[in-house]
Design a protein around this motif. Structure first.
Motif, PDB file in Angstrom:
ATOM      1  N   GLU A  55       1.173 -41.760  12.105  1.00  0.00           N
ATOM      2  CA  GLU A  55       1.018 -43.055  11.448  1.00  0.00           C
ATOM      3  C   GLU A  55       1.824 -44.168  12.104  1.00  0.00           C
ATOM      4  O   GLU A  55       1.602 -45.348  11.822  1.00  0.00           O
ATOM      5  N   CYS A  90      -0.778 -44.052   3.854  1.00  0.00           N
ATOM      6  CA  CYS A  90      -0.157 -42.882   3.241  1.00  0.00           C
ATOM      7  C   CYS A  90       0.873 -43.302   2.183  1.00  0.00           C
ATOM      8  O   CYS A  90       0.521 -43.796   1.131  1.00  0.00           O
ATOM      9  N   LEU A 138      -1.915 -42.189  -0.170  1.00  0.00           N
ATOM     10  CA  LEU A 138      -1.983 -40.731  -0.211  1.00  0.00           C
ATOM     11  C   LEU A 138      -2.529 -40.299  -1.567  1.00  0.00           C
ATOM     12  O   LEU A 138      -1.899 -40.529  -2.598  1.00  0.00           O
ATOM     13  N   ARG A 195      -5.200 -43.383   3.924  1.00  0.00           N
ATOM     14  CA  ARG A 195      -4.722 -42.336   3.025  1.00  0.00           C
ATOM     15  C   ARG A 195      -3.661 -41.423   3.641  1.00  0.00           C
ATOM     16  O   ARG A 195      -2.719 -41.004   2.979  1.00  0.00           O
ATOM     17  N   TRP A 196      -3.864 -41.047   4.929  1.00  0.00           N
ATOM     18  CA  TRP A 196      -3.035 -40.003   5.535  1.00  0.00           C
ATOM     19  C   TRP A 196      -3.206 -40.079   7.050  1.00  0.00           C
ATOM     20  O   TRP A 196      -3.965 -40.935   7.544  1.00  0.00           O
TER      21      TRP A 196
END
Length: 236
Positions: free
Chosen positions: A16, A130, A150, A219-220
């Motif tokens: 990330e 995230c 997340l 999200r991730w």
């Protein structure tokens, strides 16, 4: 464009940070890093470089290569201090995630939250992925805004899978990220259920991001490439 990326001293997510850094710099943008005191480079979560469980659940090969390149970057090696950030000096802001305990330094910092709120008020591009949206939630700027983060099912699954070996490694806080973001008044979008497949430089099929005006969220780590490209598009 000049993009700010605040980090904790250690434990941030390899993918990330390294993927947005690589894609943004390849597109000609400058990425400025900031840590609590500045001067000393941050360090990623080491388990994401070696594998969380039996060599698995870590960063993929390409993000790990990007991280190795990042370690040699002059900007990365000389971060500024959070207190020294002048929000108006930046064209964009990226808030990466990570779940290991060291992330609490950054996620819980009122200094970071205040700087983020200042930047948000400028209506310039912001990206959070995230755990990154927690900073926005705690800065009080997400009410009524569409976002992902997340998702609870993913945070819970990772915790249950690894708790026997890693304890609460995948539970940064008692509350799930999704629940705190919802409590801040955000309009949460979960996206398709995905437990393992990740987007890549050439395949966005498994990836999901949410764009709301000048704000993009992921999200991730599996969304990192699409997240970085979408954020870069907001800078144009």
């Amino acid at each position: 464009m000049r993009v700010l990326m605040p980090l904790p001293d250690h434990d941030f997510d390899v993918t990330e940070v390294a993927v947005p850094w690589r894609l943004l710099t390849d597109a000609g943008h400058e990425v400025v890093f900031a840590t609590e005191r500045g001067g000393t480079p941050a360090q990623a979560d080491p388990l994401l470089l070696t594998g969380v469980l039996f060599g698995q659940l870590g960063a993929e090969d390409e993000p790990r290569r990007f991280y190795a390149q990042l370690l040699e970057s002059a900007a990365y090696r000389a971060p500024i201090a959070w207190e020294a950030v002048e929000s108006a000096d930046y064209d964009g802001l990226v808030l990466p995630g990570g779940h290991a305990p060291g992330m609490r330094q950054y996620l819980g910092s009122t200094v970071v939250q205040d700087k983020v709120a200042e930047f948000w008020a400028l209506d310039r591009p912001v990206g959070a992925i995230c755990h990154g949206p927690l900073v926005l939630a705690r800065a009080g700027v997400l009410s009524g805004r569409r976002t992902t983060c997340l998702p609870k099912y993913l945070e819970r699954s990772a915790f249950y899978l690894t708790a026997w070996r890693r304890g609460r490694y995948y539970r940064t806080y008692p509350d799930y990220v999704q629940d705190e973001v919802l409590a801040a008044g955000a309009v949460f979008e979960r996206g398709p259920v995905e437990l393992s497949r990740r987007g890549t430089a050439t395949d966005d099929g498994p990836a999901f991001v949410v764009t709301d005006g000048n704000y993009v969220s992921g999200r991730w780590p599996g969304d990192a490439y699409l997240f970085a490209r979408t954020f870069e598009g907001l800078l144009s």
